[in-house]
Design an enzyme around this catalytic site. Structure first.
Site, short mmCIF file in Angstrom:
data_model
loop_
_atom_site.label_atom_id
_atom_site.label_comp_id
_atom_site.label_asym_id
_atom_site.label_seq_id
_atom_site.Cartn_x
_atom_site.Cartn_y
_atom_site.Cartn_z
N CYS A 162 69.76 45.25 43.47
CA CYS A 162 71.13 45.17 44.01
C CYS A 162 72.15 45.55 42.95
O CYS A 162 71.97 45.30 41.78
CB CYS A 162 71.43 43.75 44.44
SG CYS A 162 70.28 43.17 45.61
N ASN B 220 62.14 36.89 49.94
CA ASN B 220 62.81 37.82 49.03
C ASN B 220 64.28 37.42 48.95
O ASN B 220 64.90 37.14 49.97
CB ASN B 220 62.64 39.25 49.56
CG ASN B 220 63.24 40.30 48.64
OD1 ASN B 220 64.44 40.29 48.40
ND2 ASN B 220 62.42 41.21 48.16
N LYS C 274 62.69 39.66 54.81
CA LYS C 274 63.77 40.52 54.32
C LYS C 274 64.63 39.79 53.31
O LYS C 274 64.62 38.56 53.25
CB LYS C 274 64.61 41.05 55.49
CG LYS C 274 65.57 40.00 56.07
CD LYS C 274 66.16 40.37 57.40
CE LYS C 274 66.69 41.72 57.71
NZ LYS C 274 67.27 42.63 56.84
N THR D 59 62.65 51.15 46.68
CA THR D 59 62.88 52.53 47.11
C THR D 59 63.48 53.39 45.99
O THR D 59 64.12 52.87 45.07
CB THR D 59 63.83 52.58 48.31
OG1 THR D 59 65.03 51.89 47.96
CG2 THR D 59 63.22 51.96 49.54
#
Lengths: 308, 269
Positions: free
Chosen positions: A132, A101, A46, A195
């Site tokens: 981000c 990541n 993650k 996403t």
């Protein structure tokens, strides 16, 4: 016949092209209770940030019928120092490639996380989460801006010898341009897509289904979108590509490989069927055996667009 | 935690929307403790992407009991699964109830939240720990057990409208019990609607009684990976998770003192 499933992402060699997508596989070892992780091509942990992040307010997830799910976890993670001390040692003998990541809320933070990780043993490459929000640019995602993307990747190139894999966001006008910026800045491969921004509403209460109103949409519904983005990026760069989006079978994975992906990442499907990655690996082998393809790598980018 | 495929052996309808399922998963059953849950794959269900977390309501040999209320697409699809179907199960998951150093247990359940407390009652009886179980529901038509089982288990039944058992909230019964009994070694266990659990929590704080509450939430993975089922806790110790706990892995059973009850409803909305 024996089939060679190995693929290369620049200098990173994988024994097979199946990776687990960041954010859906924790710190890499949680699923070890259920199956032998060394069978995987690799795991992607993650997103790790400079400081620990508690994550976003609840509710954080919403299932969108049979199409997929929305999430707004907010990159909850223990922070780079705790990751190095508590999580990374367990990944050393995984028997599969380990990709870490990373993300930051400023360009400098991206660089700093990688600087802290670079001297550590136990992992093989960096995937860069450029989706981000940039706190210095009104929360615009770094990855939707060519200059910011190039600056991040160029800075990282100076700070690591490990392969750099920027993970592209689909929430942009021209993904090919972002891909080119990454290539120019020295990226070794690209992964796509992250996403898709999505939203759902409770019509009884007139409130959004997740606390942050919008979130990241993942799951089966993404596959056609992601394949089209992969096709577009492939026309723009010559870097090895990793396909992501709604993959839950060997057939799904093959669609990506034929379109031009050297490897694939399985995300949301891990929650549904944790061993799906193993079924995909077996399915890829079976496909090649049936067609007498000795090397899976020979299939990459063999999409025939001559008709139609 | 293991993944096991087992047949749905029995299905009994308690009310049109509440049913009892028995799955044959001996390996999972063998490892299960009260308070834990299964993450169940409902294959081929339309309108469903993810697994569904369901509390274990009891174990009988290699059979696992699930008490299910239809609340959405997943549970309706589950209700339609024919007996004999092979189900894919991950479990047992989560932290079980703790009953060490308990000399009297009070179980307080509301509606389908009574399910994990049935298993807890079985375990407590097995350990010869005196147990009183209060199980309420809105009305008779939503009562999660048939009257015969209520009788057999000596459950104190209540419904809001008095159509089954005594009339009124189950928390009132608990309050009354506490007014008439010694509190030494008493521990309270609750699972049910938020309002009920908050009231039980208020009573427990009043009497200074330890209270374990079993929470629910929408889940993605069920094993702490996706971090989707976070609830706010009053940690304050600089924990890296900064005041969130995951229902799937840190729970579903929590020390009620940890839970930020005032904002818990937001997690469920």
């Amino acid at each position: 016949m024996s089939v060679d499933l190995s693929v290369s992402l620049g200098s990173l060699k994988l024994k097979n092209p199946v990776l687990t997508a960041s954010g859906t596989f924790g710190y890499g070892t949680e699923y070890a209770e259920l199956y032998d992780l060394s069978r995987l091509g690799g795991v992607i942990v993650k997103t790790i940030t400079l400081k620990p992040r508690p994550g976003n307010p609840a509710p954080r997830i919403w299932e969108v019928g049979g199409h997929g799910m929305l999430n707004s976890i907010g990159l909850a993670n223990v922070g780079v120092e705790a990751f190095i001390a508590e999580k990374l040692p367990a990944l050393k003998n995984l028997g599969a490639a380990v990709i870490v990541n990373v993300a930051g809320s400023t360009i400098e933070e991206y660089w700093e996380v990688v600087e802290k990780l670079e001297p550590q043993p136990g992992f093989d490459a960096f995937e860069i989460n450029i989706s981000c929000p940039n706190v210095k640019d009104e929360g615009m995602a770094f990855g939707s801006n060519c200059a910011a993307t190039e600056q991040i990747v160029r800075g990282l190139r100076d700070r690591t010898r490990r392969p750099l894999i920027p993970k592209l966001t689909p929430n942009v006008t021209a993904i090919g341009e972002i891909a080119r910026a990454c290539e120019a800045a020295g990226a070794d491969a690209l992964s796509l897509i992250n996403t898709v921004v999505g939203m759902a509403v409770d019509v009884q209460t007139r409130r959004p289904r997740i606390a942050t109103v919008t979130g990241g949409y993942s799951g089966p519904a993404l596959k056609p979108i992601a394949l089209a983005k992969l096709y577009e990026v492939r026309k723009n760069v010559s870097l090895p590509l990793i396909g992501i989006g709604g993959i839950s079978s060997a057939t799904d994975a093959l669609e990506y490989i034929i379109t031009g992906a050297a490897a694939i990442e399985v995300g949301t499907a891990n929650y549904v069927q944790p061993k799906i990655t193993l079924e995909i690996i077996d399915g890829l082998k079976h496909y090649c055996e049936k067609r007498k393809i000795a090397r899976l790598a020979d299939l990459i980018g063999t999409l025939d667009t001559s008709i139609g | 935690m293991i993944q096991e495929c087992g047949a749905l052996r029995r299905k009994e309808v308690i009310h049109p929307e509440i049913f009892d399922l028995w799955l044959e998963c001996p390996e999972v059953a063998h490892q299960s403790h009260a308070g834990q849950y299964l993450h169940l794959l409902i294959k081929g269900a339309t309108g469903v992407t993810l697994r569904r977390p369901l509390s274990i309501a009891g174990i009988e040999g290699g059979l696992i009991r699930l008490l299910v209320r239809i609340v959405g697409e997943g549970t309706s699809a589950l209700a339609a699964v024919p007996v004999g179907t092979i189900m894919d199960v991950i479990g047992p998951l989560g932290i079980p109830f703790d009953y060490s150093k308990v000399s009297q247990a009070l179980l307080v359940g509301g509606g389908i939240g009574g399910a994990p407390l049935l298993f807890l009652q079985d375990e407590l009886i097995g350990k010869s720990i005196p147990t009183d179980y209060f199980l309420g529901a809105k009305t008779q038509d939503e009562y999660p057990l048939d009257p015969e089982e209520v009788e057999r288990r000596s459950i104190f039944a209540a419904t809001d409208d008095g159509t089954f058992g005594s009339a009124g909230f189950v928390s009132l019964q608990v309050n009354q019990w506490l007014q008439h009994h010694d509190h030494a070694g008493v521990r309270v266990y609750s699972c049910g609607p938020l309002l009920m659990m908050r009231e039980v929590d208020r009573i427990c704080r009043l009497y200074d009684l330890p209270h374990q509450a079993s929470l629910e939430n929408r889940m993605g993975c069920g094993i702490g990976v996706c971090q989707g089922c976070a609830v706010r806790v009053n940690d304050g110790k600089g924990d890296p998770r900064g005041g969130y706990r995951l229902v799937c892995k840190d729970g579903p059973v929590f020390d009620a003192m940890e839970i930020e009850w005032a904002v818990l409803g937001e997690s469920y909305r």
